[in-house]
Design an enzyme around this catalytic site. Sequence first.
Site, PDB file in Angstrom:
ATOM      1  CG  HIS A 257      -0.241   0.097   2.086  1.00 47.48           C
ATOM      2  ND1 HIS A 257      -0.591   1.417   3.172  1.00 47.48           N
ATOM      3  CD2 HIS A 257      -0.072  -0.931   3.607  1.00 47.48           C
ATOM      4  CE1 HIS A 257      -0.296   1.641   4.364  1.00 47.48           C
ATOM      5  NE2 HIS A 257       0.289   0.042   4.875  1.00 47.48           N
ATOM      6  CG  ASP A 269       2.063   0.967   7.860  1.00 51.15           C
ATOM      7  OD1 ASP A 269       2.019   0.705   7.188  1.00 51.15           O
ATOM      8  OD2 ASP A 269       1.024   1.271   9.196  1.00 51.15           O
ATOM      9  CD  GLU A 301      -2.872  -1.386   5.105  1.00 52.87           C
ATOM     10  OE1 GLU A 301      -2.260  -1.942   5.864  1.00 52.87           O
ATOM     11  OE2 GLU A 301      -2.565  -0.405   5.023  1.00 52.87           O
ATOM     12  CD  GLU A 302      -1.312   2.199   7.208  1.00 51.67           C
ATOM     13  OE1 GLU A 302      -2.754   2.026   8.255  1.00 51.67           O
ATOM     14  OE2 GLU A 302      -0.706   2.270   7.110  1.00 51.67           O
ATOM     15  CG  ASP A 330       2.420  -2.812   5.368  1.00 52.58           C
ATOM     16  OD1 ASP A 330       2.722  -1.827   6.075  1.00 52.58           O
ATOM     17  OD2 ASP A 330       0.779  -2.859   5.525  1.00 52.58           O
ATOM     18  CG  HIS A 429       0.031   2.602  12.923  1.00 56.87           C
ATOM     19  ND1 HIS A 429      -1.504   2.478  12.859  1.00 56.87           N
ATOM     20  CD2 HIS A 429       0.175   3.054  11.595  1.00 56.87           C
ATOM     21  CE1 HIS A 429      -1.801   1.943  11.772  1.00 56.87           C
ATOM     22  NE2 HIS A 429      -0.627   2.040  10.727  1.00 56.87           N
TER      23      HIS A 429
END
Length: 493
Positions: A257, A269, A301-302, A330, A429
């Site tokens: 992604h 990420d 994707e998130e 990923d 994140h």
Amino acid sequence: MPTRFFDHGSAIPAPQDASVNVARDLPLVESNKLRRVLLRSELLKKAKILEGFAYATPERNRLIGTPGHEATIAYIESIIKSYPSYYTMYKQPFEMPLGTGANLTNNDVEMEAFAVGIAPAGDVTGQLVYVPNLGCETKDFAAVTKGSIILVGRGVCKSAIKDALGSTAGAVGMLVYNNVEGNLDGYSLQKITTSEGAYVPAGGISKADGEALVARVQAGETIVAHISTTTKVTTTYNVVAETIGGDHDNVIFMSGHSDSVAAGPGVNDNGSGTISLLEVAIQLTAFSVNNAVRFAWWSAEEEGLLGAEYYVTEAPQTELDKIRLMLDFDMMASPNYAYQVYDGDGSAFGESGPAGSGEAEHEFERYFVQDAGLNFTTIEFDGRSDYGPFLAAGVATGGIACGAEGIKTVEEAAMFGGQAGVAYDVCYHSACDNASNVNVGAWIQMTKAIAHMTATFARSFDLLPPKSEQVKAKRMAYAKKMSDKATGALWGV
């Protein structure tokens, strides 16, 4: 714009003979030759480019709908388009409502909240009703009254299920609280639509705020909540490229992604997977292939694997049947890494994938031990990333990762180095997931593993079960089994 797929006989024009001849004149791809031309310096250079896309914007991220993500898509597109005699490429658009703002009060006291993407904008007021058991089944909503606002935890099933079940029970809004530390900025319902019902406005709050509200409601306090949210609809894109050469009825599909969360640049990420795939795609152009190689960089994707989900939903079964194996990548550069292989055969965690998934796992494992001389560990085949929709559709899938927010064990520290008791990626994140948040030694090894699988299956699918009606029937039976289960409880939260 209509969805297009790589049907060289119809939707996309067949390649010109000159282009095909260029590919045929190249040497057939070999794993060791493809691996050896991959460079750490190129990975790091591109990491700085993606970081720059984020930091050039007020948002300082690459969240879908932002200039940082749009620049990422344009960058991928520009690289693939620079090889017009080798790849056919298209962008697959889809629309997604994004949350742009939220105001929340509980008994007139303001609390921090974030609009939840896909949920509609609105201005609603109602008494808070706590939904137990994470709200994944109709029975969990027995206490919901007409005009109330549900309070429910994130986890197990997608928030779309919770919102729709609450709406069907009479709620006018939803507050969903996080199941880990941190806010829910950039979070979404994770499904564009669901059969459980229509959506109501939703706000996302922190774990601490949510648990405090739960305690007050369970103590008997009456809390009247007011939620006001705004949204905007954005068009975002999957980028899909396929070799002009090779058998297009037998495809090896490599993906990752392209988007980040709202908190930061998302270089590990999943800038790392984005870049690894780009590097392999670039270096592959020096070789010919027997089987077509398809690359995809998924959007959203998130927000709940939405780009991959959209692709699978739009693809006719005849298109999915061409995919012999789909591999997803990923987080390839986690600082406190472990070399993780998805448990495709189910021997470690009990949930195996469709025919071919176990064979993919075994080839990753063989490569790490025999070719690279590296340790590996096995992780659950839980559909958490973009392979999930393909897995549910009965497509053979697999992949590798370096680890996310999970904690490294003592055994893993002995196998891979690093610190036990610390997350694989402490910047997962968060704002510090930038170009400094990569272990380039791990990253190059993971990129070489991607190259190995690309070369191996671009040459031959002999390692996989033969393409037969029996294997197809098994895949379809697997897809039916998945659809018969509570789908939301399987793929992502």
